[in-house]
Design a protein around this motif. Structure first.
Motif, PDB file in Angstrom:
ATOM      1  N   TRP A  24       0.802  -1.300   0.054  1.00  0.00           N
ATOM      2  CA  TRP A  24       0.162  -0.011  -0.003  1.00  0.00           C
ATOM      3  C   TRP A  24       0.917   1.281   0.083  1.00  0.00           C
ATOM      4  O   TRP A  24       0.692   2.361  -0.595  1.00  0.00           O
ATOM      5  CB  TRP A  24      -0.939  -0.048   1.104  1.00  0.00           C
ATOM      6  CG  TRP A  24      -2.196  -0.654   0.721  1.00  0.00           C
ATOM      7  CD1 TRP A  24      -2.672  -1.853   1.361  1.00  0.00           C
ATOM      8  CD2 TRP A  24      -3.131  -0.224   0.102  1.00  0.00           C
ATOM      9  NE1 TRP A  24      -3.856  -2.392   0.726  1.00  0.00           N
ATOM     10  CE2 TRP A  24      -4.220  -1.117  -0.024  1.00  0.00           C
ATOM     11  CE3 TRP A  24      -3.457   1.060  -0.616  1.00  0.00           C
ATOM     12  CZ2 TRP A  24      -5.520  -1.025  -0.873  1.00  0.00           C
ATOM     13  CZ3 TRP A  24      -4.708   1.234  -1.377  1.00  0.00           C
ATOM     14  CH2 TRP A  24      -5.771   0.367  -1.416  1.00  0.00           C
ATOM     15  N   ARG A  28       0.556   3.853  -2.905  1.00  0.00           N
ATOM     16  CA  ARG A  28       0.470   5.331  -2.482  1.00  0.00           C
ATOM     17  C   ARG A  28       1.253   6.352  -3.171  1.00  0.00           C
ATOM     18  O   ARG A  28       1.261   7.454  -3.586  1.00  0.00           O
ATOM     19  CB  ARG A  28       0.197   5.684  -0.797  1.00  0.00           C
ATOM     20  CG  ARG A  28      -0.953   5.282  -0.428  1.00  0.00           C
ATOM     21  CD  ARG A  28      -1.231   6.078   1.089  1.00  0.00           C
ATOM     22  NE  ARG A  28      -0.339   5.353   1.975  1.00  0.00           N
ATOM     23  CZ  ARG A  28      -0.683   4.330   2.860  1.00  0.00           C
ATOM     24  NH1 ARG A  28      -1.777   3.690   2.445  1.00  0.00           N
ATOM     25  NH2 ARG A  28       0.491   3.739   3.609  1.00  0.00           N
ATOM     26  N   LEU A  32      -1.653   5.027  -6.819  1.00  0.00           N
ATOM     27  CA  LEU A  32      -2.858   4.854  -6.370  1.00  0.00           C
ATOM     28  C   LEU A  32      -3.693   6.245  -6.740  1.00  0.00           C
ATOM     29  O   LEU A  32      -4.884   6.108  -7.004  1.00  0.00           O
ATOM     30  CB  LEU A  32      -2.768   4.724  -4.839  1.00  0.00           C
ATOM     31  CG  LEU A  32      -4.227   4.768  -4.121  1.00  0.00           C
ATOM     32  CD1 LEU A  32      -4.810   3.371  -4.680  1.00  0.00           C
ATOM     33  CD2 LEU A  32      -3.869   4.622  -2.643  1.00  0.00           C
ATOM     34  N   ALA A 223      -3.528  -7.122  -1.065  1.00  0.00           N
ATOM     35  CA  ALA A 223      -3.544  -5.759  -1.523  1.00  0.00           C
ATOM     36  C   ALA A 223      -4.590  -5.632  -2.912  1.00  0.00           C
ATOM     37  O   ALA A 223      -5.248  -4.794  -2.860  1.00  0.00           O
ATOM     38  CB  ALA A 223      -2.168  -5.077  -2.033  1.00  0.00           C
ATOM     39  N   GLN A 226      -8.052  -5.646  -1.559  1.00  0.00           N
ATOM     40  CA  GLN A 226      -8.401  -4.543  -1.047  1.00  0.00           C
ATOM     41  C   GLN A 226      -8.850  -3.334  -1.986  1.00  0.00           C
ATOM     42  O   GLN A 226      -9.564  -2.538  -2.017  1.00  0.00           O
ATOM     43  CB  GLN A 226      -7.503  -3.883  -0.118  1.00  0.00           C
ATOM     44  CG  GLN A 226      -7.253  -4.738   1.317  1.00  0.00           C
ATOM     45  CD  GLN A 226      -5.946  -4.563   1.854  1.00  0.00           C
ATOM     46  OE1 GLN A 226      -5.106  -3.887   1.647  1.00  0.00           O
ATOM     47  NE2 GLN A 226      -5.720  -5.536   3.008  1.00  0.00           N
TER      48      GLN A 226
END
Length: 531
Positions: A24, A28, A32, A223, A226
């Protein structure tokens, strides 16, 4: 059974709280924000595009008379037969630097590379245009049905109060049709969020491409799940929007007077504008791409029609047929069960089973892989423990997994068609059958099925064609060395062999025309008083 079809959704949400901090953090820092912004821009852009193309065409074909109207009223549904990824390949082949359009431009002007500006089709704007061209029929279809169902009295009253044709449209017809328009818009946007082939081919980073890269590129299942859960959040927002639109609608017809609506005859420049408003979406969304696919197919037919192509056709037809039959059987069990026991629990189960159509194929594939891979691991543990050998992948990576995913995705199509067919049969038919000694199964076999032949055929055809076009779920879940027409077209286009991709693409489009004809016939008979 409803819980079984909801298994992929449960599996995806089960991973929401599994920590994946490193991936993540990487997402990010890198992509993302692109996933989020591009998905939002794509959604808003396609929403504007489908309204711009679908709404005027629906009104013109419902209320006005102009040259070619009878042709346009059914032909405007044809772009629905064109998968978005195929129209993307087609326009890329035509509009790229080496394509016929730019080549002709250079020949006519004598310009060379860098001497002129030409819009890049492989862009976010290109993806919005491609998706709008094939998804606007959702708005057209539902808005036209809503316009046709409106009572003539309401429109007559607006005329007596001094409104002309266009004022009646904006003040009366458009508000009355608002729930149907929002429903059509929601369907188009769900398809947009589910799209993988177009955005991947154009290099536009969205949630669907991100899920694919995170699963297969980074190898992080948590991930990827998610990201899939985030994408499902967008889809559920659209479902809530559609439900909110329906629940807030407070427009009712107080008259039962239905008669043929006198069409307003357009003349002069208004007739020309109406023809252009209907002809441009049809030309750009169907006629030109099909013409290009035909050209490519004829060009490569001598080497393309080989045993490999026949295998592709066989695999695609077999998968689509099996999935359609299984979906029909499940729909009959659920639909007839609901008719026999119409209690809240059965209704909720039926709604859960029909949820899959709103969920992108990429998410369903991830949701199917998680429990099936877990089951394979447990089977191998047991086999190792008791027989000292591995049994391999018995579930994941097989046709069974793929068929299960198809049924989760498309059961709603079959279920709604079967429920519509059952709804036309009066309950007195059931009572008469039971009084003659038939069991509930006997009533279904001997009375309902013969009366529902048309609905059953429609349900099979709709699922058959949807499976034939489905790309992301097939791409992720297909067994090793097993290809279909959709996957082969995607592979050839990804290798920039666009002409070779023409033949499998044309086969998919040809099959997609069948449900379009069924829909067109259905809507033309929809208005009371017309027949």
């Amino acid at each position: 059974m409803a819980l079984l079809t909801a298994l992929p959704i449960i599996a995806v949400f089960g991973y929401v709280f599994v920590p994946a901090p490193e991936v993540w953090q990487h997402l990010r820092d890198t992509v993302l924000s692109d996933y989020l912004l591009n998905t939002l821009r794509l959604t808003f852009g396609v929403g504007f595009g489908v309204l711009l193309l679908g709404l005027p065409a629906a009104w013109l074909n419902s209320m006005c008379e102009f040259p070619g109207r009878r042709l346009f009223e059914w032909a405007l549904l044809l772009p629905m037969a064109m998968p978005a990824y195929i129209i993307a390949y087609t326009y890329t082949g035509m509009l790229d630097f080496s394509g016929p359009v730019q080549t002709l431009l250079r020949e006519l002007t004598g310009w060379g590379y860098g001497d002129y500006y030409f819009p890049n089709v492989r862009s976010l704007g290109g993806a919005i245009t491609m998706l709008s061209l094939v998804l606007f029929p959702y708005v057209y279809l539902l808005a036209r049905a809503a316009f046709l169902e409106q009572s003539i009295c309401v429109l007559e009253v607006s005329r007596t109060l001094g409104s002309n044709q266009w004022q009646s449209f904006f003040r009366v017809a458009l508000p009355l049709a608002r729930p149907a328009i929002i429903t059509g818009l929601s369907l188009a946007l769900m398809e947009t969020l589910a799209d993988f082939g177009t955005v991947q081919y154009f290099g536009v980073s969205t949630f669907t491409t991100g899920i694919f890269r995170t699963w297969f590129g980074l190898g992080d299942h948590a991930a990827a799940s998610q990201l899939a859960a985030l994408l499902m959040g967008f889809v559920f927002m659209l479902i809530l929007l559609e439900r909110w639109s329906r629940s807030r609608a407070r427009y009712h017809h107080t008259s039962s007077k239905y008669s043929r609506i006198p069409k307003f005859r357009l003349r002069g420049w208004t007739a020309v504008a109406a023809v252009l408003a209907c002809a441009l979406p049809l030309l750009l969304g169907f006629v030109i791409p099909v013409g290009q696919l035909l050209h490519w197919s004829i060009k490569v037919a001598s080497k393309g029609l080989d045993s490999d192509f026949i295998n592709l056709v066989w695999h695609s037809l077999m998968l689509a047929s099996l999935a359609a039959v299984f979906a029909l059987l499940l729909a009959l069990i659920l639909g007839y069960g609901k008719r026999l026991n119409n209690d809240p629990l059965v209704n909720i189960a039926s709604r859960i089973a029909a949820m899959g159509y709103a969920i992108p194929g990429t998410v369903i594939a991830i949701g199917v892989l998680i429990p099936f891979a877990w089951a394979d691991t447990q089977l191998n543990h047991l086999s190792k423990q008791f027989f000292d050998s591995n049994v391999g992948l018995l579930l994941s990576g097989t046709l069974f997994t793929l068929l299960f995913a198809y049924n989760v995705r498309f059961l709603a199509v079959s279920l709604q068609t079967v429920e519509a067919g059952l709804g036309k049969i009066k309950p007195t038919v059931d009572n008469a059958g039971r009084s003659l000694g038939l069991s509930p199964l006997g009533v279904l076999q001997r009375l309902h099925l013969p009366l529902m032949k048309g609905s059953l055929l429609t349900a099979i055809l709709l699922v058959f064609v949807d499976v034939l076009k489905e790309l992301p779920a097939t791409l992720i879940l297909r067994p090793f060395n097993f290809n279909t027409l959709a996957v082969r077209a995607y592979e050839l286009a990804s290798d920039e062999r666009l002409a070779d991709a023409g033949l499998p693409s044309l086969m998919i489009v040809a099959a997609g025309i069948i449900p379009v004809i069924l829909l067109s016939r259905s809507i033309s008979r929809s208005r009371a008083g017309e027949h």
